[in-house]
Design a protein around this motif. Structure first.
Motif, short mmCIF file in Angstrom:
data_model
loop_
_atom_site.label_atom_id
_atom_site.label_comp_id
_atom_site.label_asym_id
_atom_site.label_seq_id
_atom_site.Cartn_x
_atom_site.Cartn_y
_atom_site.Cartn_z
N ASP A 47 33.88 19.29 -7.33
CA ASP A 47 33.77 19.48 -5.83
C ASP A 47 34.39 18.28 -5.27
O ASP A 47 34.82 17.07 -5.70
N ARG A 81 29.40 18.26 -0.35
CA ARG A 81 30.06 18.42 -0.82
C ARG A 81 30.99 19.34 0.53
O ARG A 81 31.06 19.60 1.62
N GLN A 100 29.13 15.45 -7.13
CA GLN A 100 27.88 15.98 -7.48
C GLN A 100 27.13 15.97 -8.72
O GLN A 100 25.92 16.12 -9.27
N ASN A 129 33.62 15.90 -2.34
CA ASN A 129 32.53 15.38 -1.50
C ASN A 129 32.84 13.57 0.04
O ASN A 129 33.58 13.53 -1.08
#
Lengths: 249, 388
Positions: free
Chosen positions: B212, B202, B162, B214
């Motif tokens: 995060d 996410r 992210q 992902n």
């Protein structure tokens, strides 16, 4: 202008200090040691003066056991140029430190010595003043602001009534208070560079000083434990207890 | 055999301890709640020059080893930053090692300094949804088109995507049916994470909410050939070089997390009074904590052994895997016991140990499962038949 900054190795301020069982002092073996926080402020102030172009060289000095070299490394990582270690196993008291510092000042001829106002281990608050007396130099203690103008050092001091500013003619002694600055954290590249900076190792005898203690410590004890509080039902009871039990009014 | 740190190592350890102390448990609890990347922490670590701890001095790094990096990561996690703090910087510490080893001088000069300064963040895009640890079976394709490659595929469990500016990406440049060995035909790229061609989705997960994780959907991402690290088809060998350091560092982080949990548990046991005495006076409380202390110490010795072998250029696969296994288990058990020591309060977020427990599952699972570690050791050390 050359600056001299003494740095002391003390029990880290985060450590809960324990008194040795025999009452001879506080426990230091296996305890985390760091630079005295007021000395960090002194180093920071010196480094800022150098960054401003006011100072040209910063010499850090520490005294005591060989491990004080690590305290010097911290000062070097913050920005001091070189170190001097006065190595001794003798427990150093403020007068001995001041005499050793005087000898170093005579050798190095700094224009200013910036010291922590006191060390957090013994809270003596004496070395800077003693050094000023031994050298016959002016002193500005408890500095919360330091400005250099020509051959004058303007030192703002925190006193009971507010702030007092004194003007000292250099060479002079300045001791640092908490609010003078916020010391920087040494960066990793500077820590690595500091390991290559020189540290001279001297003995007290090299400086012609006898560092033997003049004061004998009779006993070190922990403060009494805080007693549990009491709840009172009324103001009258409170006043009665303050008068008759605590005997404070 | 000397188990003590060198003065420089001790100083680095103390410096990172002080830096980490600026970010207390309340900071990490707040990040866990709001799920925001710990930017201030990342910036402080970068400004302190610590991101470059194991990077070459020529590019602004400190030129130290994985040993020093492990000491640092252990301290970061132990400060209470846990896996949130560790994962925020982890990939930047060793992830670009393939660039150091196989990158050209031009690539190193272009790629390493922004990462070390903290001006750019990187993520590590290797794992894929359907293949697990069977890395050579990965399906992401990189097709040559003039001076570029065009990438298409999916990646999963990509941490920090992210916030990352760049990614280290492993993709197949020659189809499996046209290579002699399945380890051939994979190529490694370090390139811009261009969100026009990469959808970063996410994954909601159990813990470490600040950092995060992902899914990446890559479709038509053009990567200049100048961003390929090493020869075409030699990507698997390049990525393998990062595997042992990753295991060593995550093991160090697990030890740090476990130590943070023990510190909190011991402090609580020393304060909490029930039936007129501190609960820490009970051996039922003391012994599990003492046992986990011993387990963490032992695991960290294995971490440092693996790190020291790696830094001397010696084979360290078994040790790095064993360190990851031992530290993952010891860290988890320390966190679990810390929650139980707190009783009901252990379940309350404000006592922090429940956050540690949620994070302690990460080094148990990642980057390689316990079972595969054991299979590896059984095969390579004990000489048993390969089981997978």
């Amino acid at each position: 202008m050359k600056l001299l900054v003494p740095v002391k190795r003390v029990v880290d301020y985060n450590v809960k200090v324990r008194v040795r069982a025999d009452g001879s002092g506080v426990e230091t073996s296996g305890v985390k040691m760091s630079m005295n926080p007021f000395d960090e402020i002194a180093v920071e102030e010196a480094v800022r003066l150098k960054e401003k172009g006011v100072a040209s060289e910063i010499v850090a000095v520490s005294m005591g056991v060989a491990a004080c070299a690590e305290t010097l490394r911290t000062a070097l990582a913050m920005g001091a140029d070189r170190g001097i270690l006065v190595e001794t196993e003798v427990e150093l008291q403020p007068l001995a430190v001041a005499k050793l510092l005087r000898a170093i000042v005579e050798k190095e001829s700094p224009r200013m010595v910036i010291l922590g106002k006191q060390a957090i281990d013994d809270d003596m608050n004496a070395t800077g003043q003693m050094l000023a007396a031994l050298l016959g130099w002016p002193q500005g203690t408890f500095a919360s602001k330091l400005v250099i103008e020509g051959d004058q050092a303007l030192v703002t001091r925190e006193v009971d009534g507010g702030l007092e500013t004194v003007s000292l003619t250099l060479p002079a002694i300045v001791t640092t208070d908490l609010r003078l600055n916020e010391p920087r954290y040494a960066s990793l590249p500077n820590i690595m560079k500091a390991r290559k900076k020189p540290i001279d190792i001297l003995k007290p005898a090299d400086l012609g000083v006898d560092p033997s203690p003049r004061l004998a410590v009779l006993n070190v004890a922990e403060p009494p434990r805080r007693q549990a509080g009491k709840k009172v039902a009324s103001v009258a009871e409170l006043v009665d207890k303050l008068k008759n039990e605590a005997k404070v009014i | 055999m000397d188990f003590s740190l060198t003065p420089a190592q001790a100083e680095i350890r103390a410096a990172i301890e002080r830096l980490s102390a600026r970010f207390d448990d309340e900071y990490w609890l707040a990040r866990d709640r709001d799920g925001q990347f710990p930017e201030a922490f990342h910036r402080a670590i970068a400004e302190g020059g610590f991101l470059g701890i194991a990077m070459p001095e020529a590019h602004g790094g400190a030129g130290l080893g994985i040993t020093e990096a492990a000491l640092m990561m252990e301290r970061i996690a132990a400060s209470g930053a846990g896996m949130s703090g560790a994962s925020a910087v982890h990939i930047n510490i060793f992830g670009l090692h393939p660039v150091v080893l196989f990158g050209t001088a031009e690539q190193q000069a272009r790629m390493l300094p922004p990462l070390i300064r903290g001006a750019e963040k990187a993520c590590f895009a290797v794992t894929e949804p359907d293949i697990g640890l069977n890395t050579t079976a990965l399906k992401t394709q990189a097709l040559r088109d003039g001076e570029d490659y065009v990438i298409k595929g999916q990646k999963i469990w990509i941490s920090t995507a992210q916030v990352a500016d760049r990614m280290l990406l492993l993709a197949r440049t020659t189809p499996l049916d046209r290579v002699h060995r399945k380890t051939e035909g994979l190529s490694l790229f370090y390139t811009a994470l261009d969100r026009r061609f990469v959808e970063v989705r996410r994954i909601e997960k159990m813990g470490r909410h600040a950092v995060d994780s992902n899914m990446l959907f890559i479709d038509g991402l053009r990567v200049p050939a100048a961003d390929r690290i090493g020869a075409e088809g030699a990507g698997f060998r390049a990525i393998l070089h990062g595997m042992n350091p990753e295991r060593i560092l995550i093991a160090a982080e697990a030890v740090g997390l476990g130590r943070a949990a023990l510190r909190r548990a011991a402090a609580y046991a020393n304060e909490r009074v029930v039936f007129g005495r501190k609960i820490g006076q009970n051996q039922g409380i003391q012994h599990p904590l003492a046992r986990h202390w011993a387990e963490l110490e032992a695991a960290f010795l294995m971490v440092l052994k693996a790190a020291s072998l790696y830094d001397r250029g010696e084979e360290c696969g078994a040790e790095a895997n064993a360190a990851k296994f031992l530290a993952g288990e010891a860290g988890f058990r320390a966190c679990e016991t810390a929650v139980m020591t707190h009783g009901g309060m252990g379940y309350a977020q404000e006592y922090h140990v429940e956050r540690y427990l949620r994070e302690s599952l990460i080094p148990r699972i990642a980057p390689v499962s316990r079972e595969l570690v054991l299979s590896f050791i059984a095969e390579k050390i004990l000489g048993l038949p390969k089981s997978y």
